[in-house]
Structure formats: C-alpha cells, structure tokens
Enzyme design. Structure first.
Site, PDB file in Angstrom:
ATOM      1  N   ASP A  51     -26.612 -40.676 -53.207  1.00 47.02           N
ATOM      2  CA  ASP A  51     -27.691 -40.812 -54.418  1.00 47.02           C
ATOM      3  C   ASP A  51     -27.609 -40.200 -55.442  1.00 47.02           C
ATOM      4  O   ASP A  51     -27.186 -38.986 -55.549  1.00 47.02           O
ATOM      5  CB  ASP A  51     -28.843 -39.814 -53.396  1.00 47.02           C
ATOM      6  N   GLU A 130      -4.815 -29.845 -76.435  1.00 48.10           N
ATOM      7  CA  GLU A 130      -4.229 -28.544 -76.210  1.00 48.10           C
ATOM      8  C   GLU A 130      -5.671 -27.731 -76.081  1.00 48.10           C
ATOM      9  O   GLU A 130      -6.208 -27.369 -76.858  1.00 48.10           O
ATOM     10  CB  GLU A 130      -3.780 -28.239 -77.561  1.00 48.10           C
ATOM     11  N   GLU A 132      -7.686 -24.802 -74.918  1.00 48.87           N
ATOM     12  CA  GLU A 132      -7.521 -23.350 -74.916  1.00 48.87           C
ATOM     13  C   GLU A 132      -8.584 -23.061 -73.905  1.00 48.87           C
ATOM     14  O   GLU A 132      -9.660 -23.607 -73.472  1.00 48.87           O
ATOM     15  CB  GLU A 132      -7.751 -22.711 -76.259  1.00 48.87           C
ATOM     16  N   GLU A 212      -3.185 -16.726 -76.148  1.00 47.61           N
ATOM     17  CA  GLU A 212      -3.627 -17.285 -77.346  1.00 47.61           C
ATOM     18  C   GLU A 212      -3.929 -16.235 -78.463  1.00 47.61           C
ATOM     19  O   GLU A 212      -3.911 -15.072 -77.996  1.00 47.61           O
ATOM     20  CB  GLU A 212      -4.895 -18.351 -77.323  1.00 47.61           C
ATOM     21  N   GLU A 220      -3.654 -20.815 -73.496  1.00 50.32           N
ATOM     22  CA  GLU A 220      -3.527 -22.340 -73.885  1.00 50.32           C
ATOM     23  C   GLU A 220      -2.402 -22.796 -72.777  1.00 50.32           C
ATOM     24  O   GLU A 220      -1.313 -22.033 -72.629  1.00 50.32           O
ATOM     25  CB  GLU A 220      -3.145 -22.432 -75.108  1.00 50.32           C
ATOM     26  N   HIS A 269      -7.424 -28.952 -80.037  1.00 52.73           N
ATOM     27  CA  HIS A 269      -6.687 -29.885 -80.839  1.00 52.73           C
ATOM     28  C   HIS A 269      -6.191 -30.898 -79.912  1.00 52.73           C
ATOM     29  O   HIS A 269      -5.538 -30.860 -78.968  1.00 52.73           O
ATOM     30  CB  HIS A 269      -5.608 -29.230 -81.384  1.00 52.73           C
ATOM     31  N   ARG A 339      -4.050 -26.488 -91.393  1.00 54.42           N
ATOM     32  CA  ARG A 339      -4.559 -26.374 -90.063  1.00 54.42           C
ATOM     33  C   ARG A 339      -6.142 -26.065 -90.214  1.00 54.42           C
ATOM     34  O   ARG A 339      -6.679 -26.088 -89.279  1.00 54.42           O
ATOM     35  CB  ARG A 339      -3.883 -25.137 -89.087  1.00 54.42           C
ATOM     36  N   GLU A 358      -3.531 -35.411 -85.123  1.00 50.01           N
ATOM     37  CA  GLU A 358      -3.810 -34.352 -84.683  1.00 50.01           C
ATOM     38  C   GLU A 358      -5.174 -34.219 -85.172  1.00 50.01           C
ATOM     39  O   GLU A 358      -5.519 -33.746 -86.146  1.00 50.01           O
ATOM     40  CB  GLU A 358      -3.099 -33.138 -84.643  1.00 50.01           C
ATOM     41  N   ARG A 360      -8.167 -31.959 -85.025  1.00 51.49           N
ATOM     42  CA  ARG A 360      -8.208 -30.447 -84.551  1.00 51.49           C
ATOM     43  C   ARG A 360      -9.739 -29.874 -84.355  1.00 51.49           C
ATOM     44  O   ARG A 360      -9.966 -28.464 -84.024  1.00 51.49           O
ATOM     45  CB  ARG A 360      -7.644 -29.483 -85.827  1.00 51.49           C
TER      46      ARG A 360
END
Length: 470
Positions: A51, A130, A132, A212, A220, A269, A339, A358, A360
């Site tokens: 269902d 990545e 966390e 972290e 992480e 990230h 970053r 990457e 982020r």
C-alpha cells in the site's frame, strides 16, 4: 549479481527472511519483511505488492496499490537483525502500467544516469559525499500547542565541564576545537571504528573516520567515491549502520545540519567527477589543473545552486548552517583552496584521475538519490550550454571590503527561498524526463505544507526570551 546468485547467497548465509527496502519521497528508508520461501527468481520481475498511500509524498488512497521490485545487484546480509536477514533495495513500479514510479527517488537517480550516457558527455558520474554527523548520549524534544523544547546531552559536551559525573574527568572538546585531538579528548574512536568496520563488512569502501570540529561528538566517516546510483544506495546503508551501531551502544546519531547553537554545523561536501571510457573528463590544463568541461560543470552548479539547495539542503534547519559571515560555504563562487566558496577544486593530488569538483553547500539531511541527481543535471547543463563560471575567488572572503563582497551571490537564506528558486528554475532538472514536473510539484507541496508552514506557524522558544515582557 543475478537473481539466481541472490538465492544462492541467501542459502549460503542461512537467510530466514528477506527485508525489502525502498525510499519514501523525503528520504527515509522504509521496509517490510517476507519469509525467504517467498523469494523466487520471478520475484525480481513480478515484485511484491504493498500500500503506497501511507508513504510520505506518494499515492492518494484511491490509487494506493504499488509494487516493490527487488534489484538483485543490491543484495546484502543485514548486520543487526537477530534472524539471518537478506536485504534487497527495491524499485517502485505501477502495478497496472508496469512503469517505474515518477516519485520513486531511486527511479530518478537511474534516469539521471541514463541521461548522462545519452548526452554523450560521459559514461559514468562518480560521487563522493563527506557526510558529517553528531553522536549524542541523550536527546529530548517536544512540540505541542502550548510548549516546545529540545535538550541535548553528550559526555563530550563542553557545557558539562562543571557537571558532577562522579568523577568528572574533563577532556571535553572546546567549542570549534574538536578537529581532531586523540583520546581521551576524543571519546568515540572505538565507536566510529566499529561503524567503519561494519560498513566495510557490507562491502562499502571507507577512506577515513575522524572527529569533526564541533564539541559533543561531531564526526565524519568518508566513503570512497562510487557511481551515482551505487553511492545513493550506499548513503542509505551508511545512515542505517551509523544509527544502529550507536543505538547498540546507547548513543544516538543525527544527520540534522544544525543541532547545536554557536558551534559548527553538519555538512556533506560532495565530490563529483565524470568519466568517459577510461578517461577522466575533468582533468585538463585550465585553472587548478581541471578541464574546460569541469569549469563549465562548475558554471552549471553556480548558476543553478539556489534551486539545487531545495534538494541538497532540504530542511528548515539546513539554513541555520548556511549563514553568511561564518565558515559555511554560502558564497556562489569557486576556488582551489577557499573553503567558504560553494565549489572547491581539491588540490591533494596532481593525478588526472583525482581531478574532481567539490560542491560544499549540501548537508546530509538530503535524500541522496534526489540530491546527487540534481547535482549531475546542473553539471550536465553547464557543459551542454558552456556556462562560464567566471573568475575563481582565491581571496579571503572574510576580509573582502563590503562593496566587493556584495557582488558575490549567495545561497538561499531559508528553505522558503530555496523552494522559490526551484519554482523559478526547474528546466535543467526536467531534461530527459529525469525529474518530472509531477515529482517537482510534489516536492514543493510537501516541503511547504509539512515543514515550512509548520515551522512558520509555531512560536519559537527564543521569542519568549526576546518578547514576553513587551
């Protein structure tokens, strides 16, 4: 793995039951279990009925019958159940038309893969998130018409340095200083290693685990990159394993982006690369050693980032992390090292095979099938339309003069803004029928009615602190 291989695997492992798992629309695993005697080779075509009306964001009650069709390639033995249990991840199929269900997140990921191949750009897109998370010892919360509160506790919490723990032995990471001291300051080394080893026993490759930045058990664990669909499946196993290993030791894991005030939030990230044959498409001789295609892909992410966040940062809590002026990657720019930029080009290796971008901004509250698919669609759109990402931003963003900072666009400041951006910019997702308009409309409707409005309508505890005496 073929259906016959799965039946042989079940027999070799003494499986007694089969757990059939699939995704609801927002992003939680659902399941039901059948005796092993019910699993036959034909089951991988015929499926199992259920269902669909009670699954969040799915069918209305008058059209609730659905099929789950197991994918033989996903077979694993569950590491937690008491009875030996074979787990199969399933696709959702309409029992009448036998068509894949448009709101099945796994179907959307499969269509994104197919669209990449049909575009001629590449054969496979690799994703390396990545993710966390926080490990807490206690979490209590309540939200009623007349009361609301939450309270978090952790043996690592810096707020517990003065607590009588009979005895209190100290060694609690200070705010923003959890990256990454050895034990006894790090209390969860053994727990994270058990998580890592459990993942590896399931065939999921892990690159590293560590504490972290935040106090109170932020951590992480990094999985090795995999193709889009495989990584989407693995992300579900990842969350499942971490929560259950923690629960087994009387801890609790959350992927909520911002559970603590005035400490680091939890991001995801995500590394992205595209290959064609045995050639990495993103390696080249342009900025930071990437190709023109990689720069166009970055241009696609930056152009569509505000719409992307409706899938990559899909909770109201996500925007407690994405706040300008702090370390969060809210600036819609790219850089090789900066970053705080939304897109970074990692510089750990000069190998062409390691060249990737990457992204982020995302966080792990997302539905990986939808988030990775949306990211890939933005990259493809950037390459197809040769979207110029502009110049890289290698300056220290926090020391830029206000007039220069004002020229850098920013990620949305709320889920409302992200949803509005998605409404204004859905076309790149609709290519190849990867995201259908029906799926996008239901996402917008579900998020608005069940999350945005629910949070808007409720008094916040801090409002009593600010306004009760006015």
């Amino acid at each position: 793995m073929t259906p016959k291989d799965v039946l042989d695997m079940a027999k070799e492992n003494g499986a007694k039951v089969v757990d059939l798992r699939f995704m609801d629309f927002p992003g939680l695993w659902q399941h039901f279990t059948v005796p092993i005697s019910e699993l036959e080779e034909s089951s991988f075509e015929d499926g199992f009925g259920f269902d669909g009306s009670s699954i969040r964001g799915w069918q209305p009650i008058h059209a609730s019958d659905m099929l789950v069709v197991p994918d033989a390639a996903t077979a694993k033995m569950d590491p937690f159940y008491e009875a030996p249990t074979l787990v199969l991840i399933c696709n959702i199929v309409d029992p009448v038309t036998r068509e894949p269900y448009s709101r099945d997140p796994r179907n959307i990921a499969q269509k994104a893969d197919a669209f990449l191949k049909s575009s001629g750009i590449g054969d496979v897109a690799y994703f390396g998130p990545e993710a966390e998370f926080f490990i807490f010892d206690d979490i209590r919360f309540e939200s009623t018409r007349y009361a609301a509160f939450y309270e978090i506790d952790s043996v690592e919490g810096n707020w517990n340095t003065g607590r009588d723990e009979g005895p209190n032995l100290g060694y609690k990471p200070r705010h923003k200083e959890g990256y990454f001291p050895v034990p006894p300051m790090d209390k969860f080394q053994d727990l994270r290693t058990e998580m890592l080893l459990t993942l590896e026993n399931l065939g999921i490759e892990v690159e590293a685990q560590h504490h972290e930045v935040a106090t109170a058990g932020q951590a992480e664990i990094d999985m090795r990159f995999k193709p889009l669909l495989q990584m989407s499946d693995q992300l579900m196993w990842f969350k499942y394993v971490l929560k259950n290993v923690a629960y087994r030791h009387n801890h609790t894991v959350t992927f909520m982006p911002k559970p603590l005030f005035e400490d680091n939030g939890t991001g995801m990230h995500t590394h992205i690369s595209i290959w064609k044959g045995d050639q990495p498409l993103f390696a080249g001789d342009k900025y930071a050693g990437v190709s023109q295609e990689a720069l166009y892909g970055i241009g696609g992410i930056l152009k569509h980032c505000r719409a992307l966040t409706a899938f990559t940062n899909p909770t109201t809590n996500s925007y407690k992390r994405l706040v300008p002026g702090f370390e969060a990657p809210v600036n819609l720019a790219y850089s090789s090292r900066n970053r705080s930029a939304a897109v970074r080009i990692p510089m750990y290796s000069d190998s062409p095979k390691a060249k990737r971008i990457e992204f982020r901004t995302p966080d792990p509250s997302c539905n990986g099938y939808l988030a990775f698919s949306a990211m890939l669609m933005a990259v493809i759109d950037g390459i197809q339309n040769k979207i110029d990402p502009g110049d890289p931003l290698d300056k220290d963003i926090y020391n830029l003069p206000p007039e220069e900072l004002a020229e850098i666009p920013s990620a949305p400041g709320s889920l409302d803004e992200a949803i509005d951006a998605l409404k204004a910019d859905p076309e790149f997702l609709l290519k190849g029928d990867v995201f259908t308009q029906d799926a996008i409309d239901m996402w917008i409707e579900y998020k608005t009615e069940n999350e945005i409005n629910d949070v808007k309508l409720r008094p916040h505890p801090h409002e009593f602190f600010l306004y009760y005496d006015i």
